[in-house]
Design a protein around this motif. Structure first.
Motif, mmCIF file in Angstrom:
data_model
loop_
_atom_site.group_PDB
_atom_site.id
_atom_site.type_symbol
_atom_site.label_atom_id
_atom_site.label_comp_id
_atom_site.label_asym_id
_atom_site.label_seq_id
_atom_site.Cartn_x
_atom_site.Cartn_y
_atom_site.Cartn_z
ATOM 1 N N ILE A 147 -61.959 -17.589 -69.712
ATOM 2 C CA ILE A 147 -62.174 -16.190 -70.067
ATOM 3 C C ILE A 147 -63.674 -15.952 -70.214
ATOM 4 O O ILE A 147 -64.373 -16.690 -70.900
ATOM 5 C CB ILE A 147 -61.442 -15.814 -71.368
ATOM 6 N N TYR A 148 -64.138 -14.914 -69.528
ATOM 7 C CA TYR A 148 -65.534 -14.497 -69.613
ATOM 8 C C TYR A 148 -65.588 -13.125 -70.272
ATOM 9 O O TYR A 148 -65.033 -12.165 -69.754
ATOM 10 C CB TYR A 148 -66.165 -14.412 -68.219
ATOM 11 N N VAL A 149 -66.248 -13.067 -71.399
ATOM 12 C CA VAL A 149 -66.490 -11.803 -72.090
ATOM 13 C C VAL A 149 -67.759 -11.223 -71.476
ATOM 14 O O VAL A 149 -68.821 -11.840 -71.559
ATOM 15 C CB VAL A 149 -66.675 -12.034 -73.602
ATOM 16 N N GLY A 150 -67.636 -10.072 -70.836
ATOM 17 C CA GLY A 150 -68.780 -9.533 -70.114
ATOM 18 C C GLY A 150 -69.238 -8.190 -70.637
ATOM 19 O O GLY A 150 -68.437 -7.281 -70.832
ATOM 20 N N TYR A 151 -70.533 -8.076 -70.877
ATOM 21 C CA TYR A 151 -71.129 -6.808 -71.285
ATOM 22 C C TYR A 151 -70.975 -5.800 -70.148
ATOM 23 O O TYR A 151 -70.873 -6.168 -68.972
ATOM 24 C CB TYR A 151 -72.602 -7.007 -71.647
ATOM 25 N N GLN A 152 -70.984 -4.536 -70.489
ATOM 26 C CA GLN A 152 -70.798 -3.466 -69.506
ATOM 27 C C GLN A 152 -71.886 -3.497 -68.438
ATOM 28 O O GLN A 152 -73.056 -3.643 -68.727
ATOM 29 C CB GLN A 152 -70.756 -2.117 -70.201
ATOM 30 N N GLY A 153 -71.425 -3.417 -67.192
ATOM 31 C CA GLY A 153 -72.352 -3.348 -66.069
ATOM 32 C C GLY A 153 -72.764 -4.685 -65.484
ATOM 33 O O GLY A 153 -73.610 -4.714 -64.588
ATOM 34 N N ILE A 154 -72.193 -5.811 -65.937
ATOM 35 C CA ILE A 154 -72.629 -7.106 -65.403
ATOM 36 C C ILE A 154 -72.083 -7.379 -64.010
ATOM 37 O O ILE A 154 -72.588 -8.237 -63.302
ATOM 38 C CB ILE A 154 -72.273 -8.293 -66.324
ATOM 39 N N GLY A 155 -71.018 -6.675 -63.630
ATOM 40 C CA GLY A 155 -70.414 -6.896 -62.322
ATOM 41 C C GLY A 155 -68.985 -7.415 -62.397
ATOM 42 O O GLY A 155 -68.472 -7.961 -61.422
ATOM 43 N N LYS A 156 -68.334 -7.232 -63.539
ATOM 44 C CA LYS A 156 -66.945 -7.699 -63.696
ATOM 45 C C LYS A 156 -66.042 -7.088 -62.635
ATOM 46 O O LYS A 156 -65.273 -7.794 -61.990
ATOM 47 C CB LYS A 156 -66.406 -7.345 -65.096
ATOM 48 N N SER A 157 -66.129 -5.783 -62.456
ATOM 49 C CA SER A 157 -65.254 -5.099 -61.490
ATOM 50 C C SER A 157 -65.593 -5.468 -60.052
ATOM 51 O O SER A 157 -64.703 -5.533 -59.202
ATOM 52 C CB SER A 157 -65.352 -3.580 -61.657
ATOM 53 N N SER A 158 -66.861 -5.711 -59.769
ATOM 54 C CA SER A 158 -67.265 -6.066 -58.406
ATOM 55 C C SER A 158 -66.736 -7.443 -58.004
ATOM 56 O O SER A 158 -66.312 -7.645 -56.867
ATOM 57 C CB SER A 158 -68.790 -6.065 -58.280
ATOM 58 N N LEU A 159 -66.754 -8.387 -58.931
ATOM 59 C CA LEU A 159 -66.292 -9.737 -58.626
ATOM 60 C C LEU A 159 -64.789 -9.878 -58.860
ATOM 61 O O LEU A 159 -64.130 -10.667 -58.189
ATOM 62 C CB LEU A 159 -67.062 -10.756 -59.479
ATOM 63 N N GLY A 160 -64.247 -9.104 -59.793
ATOM 64 C CA GLY A 160 -62.807 -9.141 -60.055
ATOM 65 C C GLY A 160 -62.032 -8.745 -58.816
ATOM 66 O O GLY A 160 -62.423 -7.857 -58.080
ATOM 67 N N GLY A 161 -60.927 -9.447 -58.586
ATOM 68 C CA GLY A 161 -60.123 -9.174 -57.402
ATOM 69 C C GLY A 161 -60.519 -10.033 -56.209
ATOM 70 O O GLY A 161 -59.889 -9.965 -55.162
#
Length: 182
Positions: A2-16
């Motif tokens: 589990i990676y807790v990510g601050y807003q804007g780090i790229g979670k949505s871009s890499l997720g999926g």
């Protein structure tokens, strides 16, 4: 993991992609104790061998600690405040999404407080400049032999103390549990 990510780090871009999942917290916030349901899903996905990106809300981190579940934090350094806010502004200008507006406004008013709080966690990956690749930041110093290994000892399947049985196997014969990160 589990990676807790601050807003804007790229979670949505890499997720999926590959084995990464971005668990969007805004889908859960309409219910009481949302962070418990959210954390349960993140833990379950992690135990199945996925790398799960989750929000950096304090109540989520506290729930993971309460459940004794290991996580890594990914956040920008304090010195990136102005550049990070510009990044969030650009994202909001492009998407016009309510969640991106809330992230922008939160960063404008709470950036330093939020980052200082995140930097207090046990395992932190700190982004030092705006020219980074999130996937490269996640790579551990060892080469991965197998990302989803099941370990057997004397012919019996091994389970970590956390209950998970999927591990990452590194070239120096270190195994890291997908459930708790140990």
């Amino acid at each position: 993991m589990i990676y807790v990510g601050y807003q804007g780090i790229g979670k949505s871009s890499l997720g999926g992609t590959d084995k990464y999942i971005d668990l969007e917290s805004s889908n859960f916030k309409h219910e009481d104790n949302w962070y418990k349901t959210y954390s349960n899903i993140a833990i379950s996905l992690s135990k199945q061998g996925y790398d799960v990106f989750i929000s950096s809300h304090k109540e989520v981190r506290e729930e993971l600690k309460k459940r004794k579940h290991f996580f890594k934090v990914i956040c920008p350094s304090l010195k990136l405040k102005e550049e990070w806010i510009k990044r969030l502004q650009k994202r909001y200008d492009e998407t016009q999404l309510e969640k991106d507006y809330r992230a922008l406004e939160n960063a404008k008013s709470m950036y330093e407080e939020n980052i200082k709080d995140l930097l207090k966690e046990d395992d932190v990956i700190e982004i030092e400049n705006m020219n980074y690749n999130l996937e490269n930041l996640l790579k551990i110093r060892h080469s991965i032999i197998s990302n989803c290994s099941m370990v057997s000892i004397s012919g019996k399947n091994f389970r970590c103390d956390c209950g998970a049985n999927v591990f990452t196997h590194y070239d120096d014969d270190i195994f890291e549990c997908h459930g708790c990160g140990k």
